[in-house]
Design a protein around this motif. Structure first.
Motif, short mmCIF file in Angstrom:
data_model
loop_
_atom_site.label_atom_id
_atom_site.label_comp_id
_atom_site.label_asym_id
_atom_site.label_seq_id
_atom_site.Cartn_x
_atom_site.Cartn_y
_atom_site.Cartn_z
N GLY A 1 0.81 -1.21 0.00
CA GLY A 1 0.00 0.00 0.00
C GLY A 1 0.84 1.26 0.00
N ILE A 2 1.93 1.27 0.77
CA ILE A 2 2.81 2.43 0.82
C ILE A 2 3.47 2.66 -0.54
CG2 ILE A 2 5.03 3.21 1.75
CD1 ILE A 2 4.13 2.09 4.47
N LEU A 3 3.94 1.60 -1.18
CA LEU A 3 4.56 1.76 -2.49
C LEU A 3 3.56 2.24 -3.53
CD1 LEU A 3 6.92 -1.35 -2.62
CD2 LEU A 3 7.55 1.04 -2.32
N ASP A 4 2.32 1.78 -3.42
CA ASP A 4 1.28 2.23 -4.34
C ASP A 4 1.04 3.75 -4.17
OD1 ASP A 4 -0.78 1.51 -6.35
OD2 ASP A 4 -2.16 2.20 -4.80
N GLU A 5 1.01 4.21 -2.91
CA GLU A 5 0.87 5.64 -2.66
C GLU A 5 2.07 6.41 -3.20
OE1 GLU A 5 0.02 6.86 1.33
OE2 GLU A 5 -1.38 5.21 1.69
N LEU A 6 3.26 5.84 -3.02
CA LEU A 6 4.48 6.54 -3.42
C LEU A 6 4.56 6.72 -4.93
CD1 LEU A 6 7.25 7.74 -2.74
CD2 LEU A 6 8.19 5.41 -2.81
#
Length: 585
Positions: A572-577
């Motif tokens: 999820g964090i990488l998707d946001e990034l």
């Protein structure tokens, strides 16, 4: 070696007690060191040793420090010796029940463990005679496997006693005798030299820490092997399904197929048999202890001849993200995380820094020199631009790379960043930071302690240390309890890196002790940060303070969550990034 702490007579003066105190500490330290080195499953005394030394280091004379350092080297030597003795005596090899056949199929040799297990299925054992099976089905199964082995089929799994209603099946491996030398099995010299074929069975149940599952040897599909591997590690069927990213119905169908192949109908029986066969299968296939589903490392050769190791996950043609990982965890990523990245269109390239995992050690590495290595790495992979991401102790390397690479970094992201090391703080109520801090503060200690840890490395030791480290972290402890698969994934990642080398961890501890020289004005790309509100490893206020001077474009706090957001929320964090704005502000 044993040591009894010296405490002196009860009626001595306070001044005399104070004078003797360093020697009492020395005795305690030495006792802890040798207790750790002598016991393969002891990890508590390594932590106790570092805590004892760290708290009293300033009060110790140079002579006492030299004495402790000498004993540290001796304990490391003792641990290495004991591990070598264990290997020489076969205590770390899977004890096997065996029978050996000559070129005409007659009994050449066997041991009591095999006789006890197969006597109910045969007419007895007699050297020089052919095996006499009670049941036609068993004779046929064994002879078909022997024929296949003679024709070069390699090791074959043999299932016996499958015909008797309600009886427990028996399993073993049949293989060519020529494959025995160098396999690491404790068999008589005659068997290793003269056997044309050997039948092997587990002589005892084996611990799950020794598991390496060979799908081909057990006759399972890769998907079935992954499911059974999860079950043998103690996961319930639904938990294993969730860890593999499949539905419970799919897991049940795969399990039914495995039951049919093994001729079993109870999950407990299946787990017992597979757990016993796994280690033998690992030796027959030449496998070493490694994380399940571990993709092979790839390598880039740098201009000076060193190599950087890396692994790729997610979408091959997706958005490239260079992931700099903490030195202790390496580049391994579990399958369920990789599949989530695939769905998000992210190409995650996890790079191991010098001296970490499979990358060549550079004794002169700095955060700036590694940034230059990363430029060469991007050139070799044909990456003109990429997103940078890292967590915890990798944060300074991400920031230095963002500074060095300039416009080639589209944006950068950090989770639970450890940028500043507060050497003056007392972390004795936080076992993880206490251990880490003692290595940072005491240069003479770090190499010996880390090498001593690596010489005794096992999943059991790592599991005990991880449990201790998260004792004072309620949010992380609750997460690991709720998601058992995550705990196993963390152990896989730790073992994957530390089993190869610890030189990178030592070097990065040296760099941290001197502080990092970072110029925020040289970082031109947007920086995005994620923090855990209940993080005890990188406390929230320390993280805020450390990152503030870099003026992040965004900072998100996951309230009620801890340090493990970097693992639990990675996809999820990488998707946001990757979908964050490309320009700051």
């Amino acid at each position: 070696m044993s040591s009894v702490p010296f405490h002196g007579p009860a009626d001595i003066t306070g001044q005399a007690q104070e004078a003797r105190a360093p020697y009492a500490l020395l005795s305690d330290v030495i006792a802890s060191l040798y207790a750790y080195a002598a016991d393969p499953e002891n990890w508590e005394d390594l932590l106790r040793f570092t805590e004892l030394v760290d708290r009293k280091e300033e009060s110790l004379s140079k002579d006492l420090l030299a004495e402790i350092s000498r004993h540290l080297e001796e304990a490391a030597r003792l641990a290495e010796e004991r591990m070598a003795q264990s290997e020489a005596s076969g205590t770390q090899r899977p004890p096997a029940a065996f029978l050996a056949l000559d070129g005409r199929g007659r009994l050449l040799n066997f041991n009591e463990a095999m006789a006890a297990q197969l006597s109910p299925l045969t007419g007895g054992f007699e050297e020089g005679a052919a095996l006499s099976w009670n049941a036609r089905e068993d004779r046929k199964a064994f002879e078909e496997a022997l024929k296949a082995v003679r024709e070069g089929a390699g090791a074959r799994l043999v299932r016996l006693n499958m015909h008797a209603p309600g009886a427990m099946p028996v399993f073993g491996f049949l293989l060519e005798g020529a494959r025995l030398p160098g396999m690491g099995l404790a068999l008589p010299q005659q068997v290793n030299k003269e056997a044309a074929a050997v039948f092997l069975m587990p002589a005892r149940p084996l611990s799950f820490d020794e598991e390496v599952l060979s799908a081909s040897l057990l006759g399972l599909s890769p998907a079935e092997a992954r499911l059974v591997g999860g079950l043998t590690r103690g996961l319930a069927l639904k938990e294993a399904a969730r860890a593999l990213g499949i539905s419970p119905n799919t897991a049940r169908n795969q399990l039914a197929s495995v039951f049919e192949k093994f001729g079993l109908n109870r999950q407990g029986d299946l787990i017992r048999h597979v757990a016993e066969l796994m280690v033998l299968g690992a030796h027959l296939s030449g496998a070493r202890q490694a994380p399940p589903e571990s993709d092979a490392r790839l390598y880039v050769e740098l201009p000076d001849g060193r190599r950087l190791a890396y692994r790729e996950y997610g979408a091959r043609e997706g958005k490239p993200v260079l992931n700099l990982v903490p030195a202790i965890t390496g580049s391994f990523l579990p399958r369920r995380k990789s599949e989530a990245l695939q769905r998000s269109g992210i190409r995650l390239i996890r790079v191991e820094r010098p001296g970490t995992g499979g990358s060549t050690f550079d004794p002169h590495m700095t955060i700036q020199s590694f940034a230059k290595d990363l430029r060469s790495f991007m050139d070799a992979l044909g990456l003109e631009r990429a997103v940078l991401y890292g967590s915890a102790s990798a944060a300074p390397f991400v920031l230095a790379a963002a500074s060095e690479l300039g416009a080639r970094v589209e944006r950068a992201g950090l989770t639970a960043p450890r940028i500043d090391v507060h050497l003056e703080k007392d972390y004795r109520n936080n076992p993880a930071l206490s251990f880490y801090g003692s290595l940072i503060r005491n240069g003479w200690l770090r190499r010996g302690a880390l090498q001593l840890l690596r010489q005794k490395l096992s999943r059991k030791v790592l599991s005990g240390m991880m449990q201790r480290f998260f004792q004072g972290a309620p949010a992380d402890a609750a997460l690991l309890k709720a998601d058992p698969a995550l705990r196993e994934e963390l152990l896989d990642a730790l073992y994957d890196s530390l089993s190869l080398q610890v030189e990178g961890v030592i070097r990065e501890s040296e760099l941290a002790s001197g502080g990092y020289q970072l110029d925020p004005t040289q970082i031109r790309c947007p920086l995005h940060v994620w923090l855990g509100g209940e993080d005890t490893q990188v406390p929230l206020e320390e993280a805020r303070e450390g990152i503030a001077r870099f003026s992040p474009a965004s900072l998100r706090v996951f309230e009620g969550e801890g340090h493990l957001i970097s693992a639990a929320r990675l996809a999820g964090i990488l998707d946001e990034l990757v979908h964050a704005p490309s320009k700051a502000g």
